[in-house]
Design a protein around this motif. Structure first.
Motif, mmCIF file in Angstrom:
data_model
loop_
_atom_site.group_PDB
_atom_site.id
_atom_site.type_symbol
_atom_site.label_atom_id
_atom_site.label_comp_id
_atom_site.label_asym_id
_atom_site.label_seq_id
_atom_site.Cartn_x
_atom_site.Cartn_y
_atom_site.Cartn_z
ATOM 1 N N GLN A 90 0.841 -1.196 0.000
ATOM 2 C CA GLN A 90 0.000 0.000 0.000
ATOM 3 C C GLN A 90 0.875 1.245 0.000
ATOM 4 O OE1 GLN A 90 -2.512 1.080 3.394
ATOM 5 N NE2 GLN A 90 -4.062 1.765 1.937
ATOM 6 N N CYS A 91 0.561 2.157 -0.920
ATOM 7 C CA CYS A 91 1.262 3.437 -0.983
ATOM 8 C C CYS A 91 0.803 4.303 0.186
ATOM 9 C CB CYS A 91 0.986 4.135 -2.300
ATOM 10 S SG CYS A 91 1.813 5.750 -2.438
ATOM 11 N N GLU A 92 1.753 4.812 0.943
ATOM 12 C CA GLU A 92 1.452 5.649 2.107
ATOM 13 C C GLU A 92 0.958 7.032 1.709
ATOM 14 O OE1 GLU A 92 4.755 3.851 5.194
ATOM 15 O OE2 GLU A 92 5.397 5.327 3.709
ATOM 16 N N LYS A 93 1.177 7.415 0.451
ATOM 17 C CA LYS A 93 0.766 8.741 0.015
ATOM 18 C C LYS A 93 -0.609 8.726 -0.661
ATOM 19 C CE LYS A 93 2.395 12.842 -2.391
ATOM 20 N NZ LYS A 93 3.458 13.442 -3.179
ATOM 21 N N CYS A 94 -0.775 7.901 -1.697
ATOM 22 C CA CYS A 94 -2.043 7.917 -2.451
ATOM 23 C C CYS A 94 -3.017 6.824 -2.009
ATOM 24 C CB CYS A 94 -1.786 7.809 -3.951
ATOM 25 S SG CYS A 94 -1.191 6.196 -4.506
ATOM 26 N N GLY A 95 -2.557 5.846 -1.243
ATOM 27 C CA GLY A 95 -3.425 4.794 -0.735
ATOM 28 C C GLY A 95 -3.628 3.625 -1.679
ATOM 29 N N ALA A 96 -3.024 3.664 -2.859
ATOM 30 C CA ALA A 96 -3.179 2.564 -3.813
ATOM 31 C C ALA A 96 -2.680 1.261 -3.200
ATOM 32 C CB ALA A 96 -2.395 2.867 -5.089
ATOM 33 N N VAL A 97 -3.366 0.163 -3.511
ATOM 34 C CA VAL A 97 -2.967 -1.164 -3.050
ATOM 35 C C VAL A 97 -2.598 -1.981 -4.278
ATOM 36 C CG1 VAL A 97 -3.689 -3.257 -1.861
ATOM 37 C CG2 VAL A 97 -4.453 -1.036 -1.022
ATOM 38 N N ILE A 98 -1.425 -2.588 -4.242
ATOM 39 C CA ILE A 98 -0.883 -3.323 -5.377
ATOM 40 C C ILE A 98 -0.580 -4.748 -4.942
ATOM 41 C CG2 ILE A 98 1.018 -3.413 -7.051
ATOM 42 C CD1 ILE A 98 1.368 -0.321 -6.398
ATOM 43 N N ASP A 99 -0.985 -5.721 -5.779
ATOM 44 C CA ASP A 99 -0.679 -7.121 -5.496
ATOM 45 C C ASP A 99 0.803 -7.395 -5.693
ATOM 46 O OD1 ASP A 99 -3.312 -7.824 -4.971
ATOM 47 O OD2 ASP A 99 -3.706 -8.507 -7.007
ATOM 48 N N ILE A 100 1.345 -8.196 -4.797
ATOM 49 C CA ILE A 100 2.706 -8.706 -4.927
ATOM 50 C C ILE A 100 2.573 -10.212 -4.954
ATOM 51 C CG2 ILE A 100 4.977 -8.886 -3.855
ATOM 52 C CD1 ILE A 100 4.329 -6.222 -2.446
#
Length: 132
Positions: A90-100
């Motif tokens: 999760q990006c701490e700035k924009c909140g986007a969540v990305i699968d790893i």
């Protein structure tokens, strides 16, 4: 990809129109949406869909193991239609969540000898490429 209706039936869930639209939506997006995001995305084309129906459908799909519920401590839950073993960033700035896409086998290699893995959940935090 197996049809949503067939998957619901295999898990003893009646494939109603509302359940199918919610399940299909989750299986098609990679954004890990909240209940409100799902409701807003589907409301325009499904005006009879209620927020309560979306919530109840998500609860049922989670209970049956067809979706994942994610809690990033934001005060709301996010949902993931990908139930394959994987981690999330999760990006701490924009909140986007990305699968790893870390496999369970990769996680098992980190366990002490003799231990077995039944499930894994890993949340990583930082800044995405767009925000760094």
């Amino acid at each position: 990809m197996q049809s949503s209706a067939l998957l619901l039936q295999e898990h003893r869930i009646r494939p109603s129109a509302q359940r199918l639209v919610v399940f299909d939506y989750l299986r098609s997006v990679k954004t890990h949406p909240s209940v409100d995001t799902i409701y807003q995305a589907l409301q325009a084309t499904n005006p009879n869909l209620s927020r309560t129906t979306v919530y109840n459908t998500l609860e049922l799909l989670t209970k049956k193991g067809l979706i994942l519920t994610l809690d990033f401590g934001e005060g709301f839950l996010r949902y993931d239609g990908n139930v394959e073993p994987h981690s999330h960033f999760q990006c701490e700035k924009c909140g986007a969540v990305i699968d790893i896409m870390e496999t369970a086998e990769g996680c098992e290699k980190m366990l002490p000898k003799g231990c077995t893995l039944s499930s894994a959940s890993l949340y990583l935090y930082g800044k995405c490429m767009n925000c760094k």
